[in-house]
Design an enzyme around this catalytic site. Structure first.
Site, mmCIF file in Angstrom:
data_model
loop_
_atom_site.group_PDB
_atom_site.id
_atom_site.type_symbol
_atom_site.label_atom_id
_atom_site.label_comp_id
_atom_site.label_asym_id
_atom_site.label_seq_id
_atom_site.Cartn_x
_atom_site.Cartn_y
_atom_site.Cartn_z
ATOM 1 C CB THR A 84 -79.846 6.244 -89.245
ATOM 2 O OG1 THR A 84 -79.792 7.363 -88.363
ATOM 3 C CG2 THR A 84 -80.337 5.014 -88.519
ATOM 4 C CB ILE B 90 -82.568 13.146 -88.115
ATOM 5 C CG1 ILE B 90 -83.305 13.263 -89.461
ATOM 6 C CG2 ILE B 90 -82.590 11.700 -87.629
ATOM 7 C CD1 ILE B 90 -82.606 12.592 -90.632
ATOM 8 C CG ASP C 41 -74.305 20.284 -84.692
ATOM 9 O OD1 ASP C 41 -73.648 21.027 -85.450
ATOM 10 O OD2 ASP C 41 -75.371 19.752 -85.037
ATOM 11 N NE ARG D 21 -76.169 9.989 -97.516
ATOM 12 C CZ ARG D 21 -77.470 10.007 -97.262
ATOM 13 N NH1 ARG D 21 -77.972 9.254 -96.293
ATOM 14 N NH2 ARG D 21 -78.290 10.757 -97.973
ATOM 15 C CD GLU E 194 -75.676 2.909 -98.433
ATOM 16 O OE1 GLU E 194 -75.527 2.805 -97.206
ATOM 17 O OE2 GLU E 194 -76.612 3.542 -98.959
ATOM 18 C CG HIS F 17 -79.824 3.996 -97.153
ATOM 19 N ND1 HIS F 17 -78.645 4.563 -97.575
ATOM 20 C CD2 HIS F 17 -80.605 5.033 -96.756
ATOM 21 C CE1 HIS F 17 -78.716 5.878 -97.455
ATOM 22 N NE2 HIS F 17 -79.904 6.178 -96.950
ATOM 23 C CB CYS G 214 -73.221 15.052 -88.600
ATOM 24 S SG CYS G 214 -72.085 13.664 -88.564
ATOM 25 N N PRO G 215 -74.350 15.296 -91.542
ATOM 26 C CG PRO G 215 -74.051 17.332 -92.665
ATOM 27 C CD PRO G 215 -74.362 16.753 -91.314
HETATM 28 P P1 NAI Z 1 -79.807 18.601 -90.707
HETATM 29 O O1 NAI Z 1 -79.129 19.401 -91.756
HETATM 30 O O2 NAI Z 1 -81.104 19.070 -90.153
HETATM 31 O O3 NAI Z 1 -78.806 18.383 -89.474
HETATM 32 C C1 NAI Z 1 -77.458 18.045 -89.625
HETATM 33 C C2 NAI Z 1 -76.708 18.532 -88.390
HETATM 34 O O4 NAI Z 1 -75.349 18.084 -88.507
HETATM 35 C C3 NAI Z 1 -76.680 20.052 -88.264
HETATM 36 O O5 NAI Z 1 -77.061 20.447 -86.951
HETATM 37 C C4 NAI Z 1 -75.233 20.416 -88.548
HETATM 38 O O6 NAI Z 1 -74.777 21.549 -87.821
HETATM 39 C C5 NAI Z 1 -74.522 19.137 -88.073
HETATM 40 N N1 NAI Z 1 -73.169 19.039 -88.586
HETATM 41 C C6 NAI Z 1 -72.667 19.501 -89.771
HETATM 42 N N2 NAI Z 1 -71.341 19.267 -89.832
HETATM 43 C C7 NAI Z 1 -71.008 18.651 -88.665
HETATM 44 C C8 NAI Z 1 -69.791 18.186 -88.142
HETATM 45 N N3 NAI Z 1 -68.618 18.337 -88.809
HETATM 46 N N4 NAI Z 1 -69.796 17.599 -86.912
HETATM 47 C C9 NAI Z 1 -70.953 17.495 -86.216
HETATM 48 N N5 NAI Z 1 -72.150 17.931 -86.671
HETATM 49 C C10 NAI Z 1 -72.173 18.505 -87.884
HETATM 50 O O7 NAI Z 1 -79.920 17.144 -91.330
HETATM 51 P P2 NAI Z 1 -80.971 15.991 -90.956
HETATM 52 O O8 NAI Z 1 -82.211 16.161 -91.739
HETATM 53 O O9 NAI Z 1 -81.051 15.864 -89.487
HETATM 54 O O10 NAI Z 1 -80.212 14.707 -91.576
HETATM 55 C C11 NAI Z 1 -78.958 14.266 -91.063
HETATM 56 C C12 NAI Z 1 -78.346 13.244 -92.012
HETATM 57 O O11 NAI Z 1 -79.118 12.036 -91.960
HETATM 58 C C13 NAI Z 1 -78.399 13.638 -93.516
HETATM 59 O O12 NAI Z 1 -77.284 14.439 -93.869
HETATM 60 C C14 NAI Z 1 -78.344 12.303 -94.197
HETATM 61 O O13 NAI Z 1 -77.000 11.975 -94.492
HETATM 62 C C15 NAI Z 1 -78.898 11.316 -93.157
HETATM 63 N N6 NAI Z 1 -80.175 10.706 -93.576
HETATM 64 C C16 NAI Z 1 -80.267 9.330 -93.627
HETATM 65 C C17 NAI Z 1 -81.438 8.707 -94.025
HETATM 66 C C18 NAI Z 1 -81.582 7.208 -94.055
HETATM 67 O O14 NAI Z 1 -82.566 6.696 -94.635
HETATM 68 N N7 NAI Z 1 -80.696 6.435 -93.446
HETATM 69 C C19 NAI Z 1 -82.582 9.518 -94.454
HETATM 70 C C20 NAI Z 1 -82.411 10.952 -94.293
HETATM 71 C C21 NAI Z 1 -81.237 11.512 -93.894
#
Ligand code: NAI
Length: 338
Positions: free
Chosen positions: A238, A160, A179, A240, A269, A301, A211-212
């Site tokens: 967007t 994302i 990151d 958590r 939330e 959300h 980030c997660p």
């Molecule tokens: P992804 O796994 O592709 O990317 C997450 C990135 O965060 C990775 O590059 C990882 O290295 C980085 N990361 C991990 N720990 C970190 C830290 N301590 N500091 C900085 N970066 C760090 O995940 P994706 O698909 O991009 O999703 C990201 C987040 O978006 C999900 O974990 C979820 O919480 C959130 N999300 C929210 C939605 C919504 O409807 N609001 C829907 C889908 C996801």
């Protein structure tokens, strides 16, 4: 195992979930029971008789709930979302319950919503919309800034975050990244730059969180990081809710330490989001205070909520379940070390 007698309990479902899963299930023909209530300690016993529970972001899957699910005979937890911070993976492993998720459905849906929040906040679209609806066509107080030339900061450059970087780069913004696992090749190819976190906070005009939620990222936006940021910088979340220390954010907004915030997620939330509280009393004073700021936008959300994402979520979730039923490799299994 015959998939026709394989029953799945779906928690916290809304009409749009039911529509997408019912459509997708035409190919799979599982027995699906949709519940509109959350999965939590009070409701977990409703899983009796189901081998699979399908849960979402605000369901609670802590140790106690997983103990109950195990007693009920549940073998698989199918998360119909990417994040899994609400699942006690150790408890699941202890009971030999597998946990699968939908790692990617439409990263565009979330990145585009984050961009929409930024645009709406910057150009004060909610206020303008409300004014013109009441016949007020004045512009005082609606001044925004050109995004062109400003610096967008992306925390988390996964699926994302990388799309968000490209969208904002399309506006002519400079892109700063943070990151813990930098994707250097991608950044170099795009002309984007990774910074150490402290420097990152000092130089960006926009912080967008992708980030997660982990123990390391919890409250990554806190009193200290907010104090480093420019006074007109804005925060877009967007990711958590708990990535932001909301009390510190309210304090910073109150004292005009930052320019604004647009939030699709909120620390507390689970009680409010996805529910209609319009004729009820909201007892969460932090949420209520946030909603009073003219420079705060809250969506509940909904970043994932596009037709593309919903059908991809349904398809992947049911395929994850099929792999389990068929005894195939669980490609989207969540491992404890992830
Ligand atoms: P992804 O796994 O592709 O990317 C997450 C990135 O965060 C990775 O590059 C990882 O290295 C980085 N990361 C991990 N720990 C970190 C830290 N301590 N500091 C900085 N970066 C760090 O995940 P994706 O698909 O991009 O999703 C990201 C987040 O978006 C999900 O974990 C979820 O919480 C959130 N999300 C929210 C939605 C919504 O409807 N609001 C829907 C889908 C996801």
């Amino acid at each position: 195992m015959n998939q026709n007698d394989f029953s799945i309990a779906f928690y916290d479902t809304r009409p749009y979930d039911r529509d997408a899963f019912t459509e997708s299930n035409k190919k799979f023909l599982y027995n699906i029971d949709f519940f509109d209530f959350h999965l939590n300690e009070k409701t977990a016993r409703t899983a009796k008789g189901y081998k699979v529970v399908c849960a979402f972001v605000n369901d609670i899957l802590n140790e106690k709930v997983i103990d109950i699910l195990s007693e009920c005979g549940v073998e698989l937890i199918a998360m119909r979302c990417a994040g899994y911070n609400n699942v006690d993976l150790k408890a699941a492993q202890a009971h030999n319950i597998q946990v699968v998720r939908v790692p990617a459905y439409s990263p565009h849906s979330v990145a585009e919503h984050a961009a929409a929040l930024l645009m709406s906040l910057n150009r004060k679209i909610p206020q303008a919309y409300l004014r013109t609806r009441t016949g007020n066509f004045t512009l005082n107080g609606l001044t925004g800034r050109d995004l062109y030339g400003l610096t967008a900061g992306i925390i988390g450059t996964g699926r994302i975050g990388r799309i968000m970087a490209d969208i904002l780069s399309g506006f002519g913004m400079k892109i700063a990244l943070f990151d813990v696992y930098p994707n250097k090749e991608w950044a170099e190819q795009k002309g984007y730059t990774y910074y150490p976190l402290e420097e990152f906070f000092k130089i960006v005009d926009v912080v967008s969180l992708h980030c997660p939620l982990t123990p390391e990222t919890k409250h990554i936006i806190n009193k200290n990081s907010l104090s480093l940021m420019k006074r007109d910088a804005v925060v877009i979340n967007t990711g958590r809710g708990a990535l932001i220390d909301t009390v510190a954010l309210v304090h910073a907004l109150k004292h005009r330490q930052i320019g604004g915030a647009a939030l699709d997620v909120y620390e507390e939330e689970s009680k409010y989001f996805f529910e209609d509280w319009s004729v009820n009393v909201i007892r969460d004073d932090t949420l209520s205070r946030l909603m009073t700021f003219p420079n705060v936008i809250i969506t509940a959300h909904q970043a994932f909520l596009t037709t593309n994402a919903l059908s991809a979520i349904a398809h992947t979730s049911l395929n994850n379940i099929k792999a389990y039923v068929d005894g195939d490799e669980l490609k989207n299994k969540i491992n404890i070390e992830e």
